[in-house]
Design a protein around this motif. Structure first.
Motif, PDB file in Angstrom:
ATOM      1  N   ASP A  29      45.721  30.371 -50.517  1.00  0.00           N
ATOM      2  CA  ASP A  29      45.393  30.664 -51.919  1.00  0.00           C
ATOM      3  C   ASP A  29      44.044  30.081 -52.335  1.00  0.00           C
ATOM      4  O   ASP A  29      43.846  29.717 -53.491  1.00  0.00           O
ATOM      5  N   THR A  30      43.145  29.964 -51.378  1.00  0.00           N
ATOM      6  CA  THR A  30      41.813  29.450 -51.653  1.00  0.00           C
ATOM      7  C   THR A  30      40.780  30.413 -51.082  1.00  0.00           C
ATOM      8  O   THR A  30      40.911  30.871 -49.955  1.00  0.00           O
ATOM      9  N   ALA A  31      39.776  30.703 -51.873  1.00  0.00           N
ATOM     10  CA  ALA A  31      38.617  31.449 -51.391  1.00  0.00           C
ATOM     11  C   ALA A  31      37.471  30.446 -51.269  1.00  0.00           C
ATOM     12  O   ALA A  31      37.466  29.417 -51.957  1.00  0.00           O
ATOM     13  N   PHE A  32      36.538  30.725 -50.395  1.00  0.00           N
ATOM     14  CA  PHE A  32      35.411  29.816 -50.182  1.00  0.00           C
ATOM     15  C   PHE A  32      34.090  30.522 -50.406  1.00  0.00           C
ATOM     16  O   PHE A  32      33.917  31.674 -50.007  1.00  0.00           O
ATOM     17  N   LEU A  33      33.177  29.807 -51.028  1.00  0.00           N
ATOM     18  CA  LEU A  33      31.781  30.222 -51.140  1.00  0.00           C
ATOM     19  C   LEU A  33      30.980  29.184 -50.378  1.00  0.00           C
ATOM     20  O   LEU A  33      30.962  28.004 -50.756  1.00  0.00           O
ATOM     21  N   LEU A  34      30.363  29.605 -49.284  1.00  0.00           N
ATOM     22  CA  LEU A  34      29.617  28.684 -48.430  1.00  0.00           C
ATOM     23  C   LEU A  34      28.119  28.863 -48.636  1.00  0.00           C
ATOM     24  O   LEU A  34      27.619  29.984 -48.640  1.00  0.00           O
ATOM     25  N   PHE A  35      27.425  27.748 -48.789  1.00  0.00           N
ATOM     26  CA  PHE A  35      25.967  27.722 -48.754  1.00  0.00           C
ATOM     27  C   PHE A  35      25.629  27.144 -47.385  1.00  0.00           C
ATOM     28  O   PHE A  35      25.725  25.937 -47.172  1.00  0.00           O
ATOM     29  N   LEU A  36      25.284  28.014 -46.449  1.00  0.00           N
ATOM     30  CA  LEU A  36      25.207  27.668 -45.038  1.00  0.00           C
ATOM     31  C   LEU A  36      23.766  27.671 -44.533  1.00  0.00           C
ATOM     32  O   LEU A  36      23.090  28.702 -44.550  1.00  0.00           O
ATOM     33  N   ASP A  37      23.326  26.492 -44.076  1.00  0.00           N
ATOM     34  CA  ASP A  37      21.990  26.357 -43.504  1.00  0.00           C
ATOM     35  C   ASP A  37      21.957  27.032 -42.140  1.00  0.00           C
ATOM     36  O   ASP A  37      22.920  26.950 -41.373  1.00  0.00           O
ATOM     37  N   ILE A  38      20.869  27.708 -41.835  1.00  0.00           N
ATOM     38  CA  ILE A  38      20.751  28.377 -40.539  1.00  0.00           C
ATOM     39  C   ILE A  38      20.445  27.374 -39.435  1.00  0.00           C
ATOM     40  O   ILE A  38      21.084  27.368 -38.391  1.00  0.00           O
ATOM     41  N   ASN A  39      19.458  26.500 -39.668  1.00  0.00           N
ATOM     42  CA  ASN A  39      18.985  25.598 -38.616  1.00  0.00           C
ATOM     43  C   ASN A  39      19.598  24.207 -38.753  1.00  0.00           C
ATOM     44  O   ASN A  39      19.156  23.412 -39.569  1.00  0.00           O
ATOM     45  N   MET A  40      20.617  23.964 -37.930  1.00  0.00           N
ATOM     46  CA  MET A  40      21.256  22.647 -37.884  1.00  0.00           C
ATOM     47  C   MET A  40      21.406  22.246 -36.422  1.00  0.00           C
ATOM     48  O   MET A  40      21.569  23.108 -35.556  1.00  0.00           O
ATOM     49  N   PRO A  41      21.388  20.944 -36.139  1.00  0.00           N
ATOM     50  CA  PRO A  41      21.587  20.506 -34.752  1.00  0.00           C
ATOM     51  C   PRO A  41      23.047  20.715 -34.326  1.00  0.00           C
ATOM     52  O   PRO A  41      23.939  20.819 -35.163  1.00  0.00           O
ATOM     53  N   MET A  42      23.275  20.810 -33.072  1.00  0.00           N
ATOM     54  CA  MET A  42      24.596  20.955 -32.434  1.00  0.00           C
ATOM     55  C   MET A  42      25.253  22.307 -32.688  1.00  0.00           C
ATOM     56  O   MET A  42      25.688  22.948 -31.752  1.00  0.00           O
ATOM     57  N   MET A  43      25.353  22.757 -33.936  1.00  0.00           N
ATOM     58  CA  MET A  43      25.946  24.058 -34.233  1.00  0.00           C
ATOM     59  C   MET A  43      25.150  24.695 -35.369  1.00  0.00           C
ATOM     60  O   MET A  43      25.167  24.214 -36.494  1.00  0.00           O
ATOM     61  N   SER A  44      24.473  25.786 -35.057  1.00  0.00           N
ATOM     62  CA  SER A  44      23.642  26.456 -36.059  1.00  0.00           C
ATOM     63  C   SER A  44      24.510  27.222 -37.056  1.00  0.00           C
ATOM     64  O   SER A  44      25.701  27.453 -36.822  1.00  0.00           O
ATOM     65  N   GLY A  45      23.896  27.639 -38.135  1.00  0.00           N
ATOM     66  CA  GLY A  45      24.591  28.472 -39.100  1.00  0.00           C
ATOM     67  C   GLY A  45      25.073  29.774 -38.482  1.00  0.00           C
ATOM     68  O   GLY A  45      26.141  30.285 -38.824  1.00  0.00           O
ATOM     69  N   TRP A  46      24.295  30.316 -37.544  1.00  0.00           N
ATOM     70  CA  TRP A  46      24.713  31.539 -36.849  1.00  0.00           C
ATOM     71  C   TRP A  46      25.997  31.300 -36.075  1.00  0.00           C
ATOM     72  O   TRP A  46      26.891  32.150 -36.064  1.00  0.00           O
ATOM     73  N   GLU A  47      26.085  30.139 -35.415  1.00  0.00           N
ATOM     74  CA  GLU A  47      27.296  29.815 -34.653  1.00  0.00           C
ATOM     75  C   GLU A  47      28.499  29.634 -35.576  1.00  0.00           C
ATOM     76  O   GLU A  47      29.611  30.050 -35.246  1.00  0.00           O
ATOM     77  N   VAL A  48      28.278  29.023 -36.748  1.00  0.00           N
ATOM     78  CA  VAL A  48      29.357  28.868 -37.728  1.00  0.00           C
ATOM     79  C   VAL A  48      29.840  30.246 -38.173  1.00  0.00           C
ATOM     80  O   VAL A  48      31.054  30.509 -38.218  1.00  0.00           O
TER      81      VAL A  48
END
Length: 134
Positions: free
Chosen positions: A51-70
């Motif tokens: 019963d929860t919706a999410f709005l994500l503000f997701l950075d593309i360039n992050m170490p270990m796991m990029s925004g694309w990978e997320v």
């Protein structure tokens, strides 16, 4: 259904500034701040997300796991909660924007620093209007 807002960026100062902007624009009073993709995915996969919706503000360039990978991991979820994504980046590369907008869950693309007007405009995105009709 409740809308939970999550900032996913390895830059803690960006997360703090974005938290203030989200509060000041009425998007959310209490955003969740994550400094890695792994931390964000753990919260998204938590059993408490029914019963929860999410709005994500997701950075593309992050170490270990990029925004694309997320994004790819979110796409693989068998039965995810409703998740809406705004890609946030310092990149002005049109290829990044085109790639981001090719994902069904991506409802926006913002170049840092995030502008107040862009956040306010999110309230009018069709997928989100029910959360902001007050």
């Amino acid at each position: 259904m409740e809308l939970r807002v999550m900032i996913i960026d390895d830059d803690k100062i960006f997360n703090l500034m974005t938290t203030v902007l989200l509060r000041n624009t009425g998007i959310t009073i209490n955003p969740i701040s994550c400094t890695s993709g792994q931390e964000a995915l753990a919260l998204l996969l938590s059993p408490t997300t029914q019963d929860t919706a999410f709005l994500l503000f997701l950075d593309i360039n992050m170490p270990m796991m990029s925004g694309w990978e997320v994004l790819a991991r979110i796409e693989e979820l068998a039965c995810p909660p409703p998740i809406y994504v705004v890609m946030v980046t310092s990149s002005i590369d049109e290829a990044d924007k085109a790639k981001a907008m090719s994902y069904e869950r991506v409802i926006g693309y913002m170049v840092k620093p995030i502008k107040r007007e862009k956040l306010i405009a999110l309230k009018n995105v069709i997928a989100l209007t029910d959360f902001f009709s007050y």
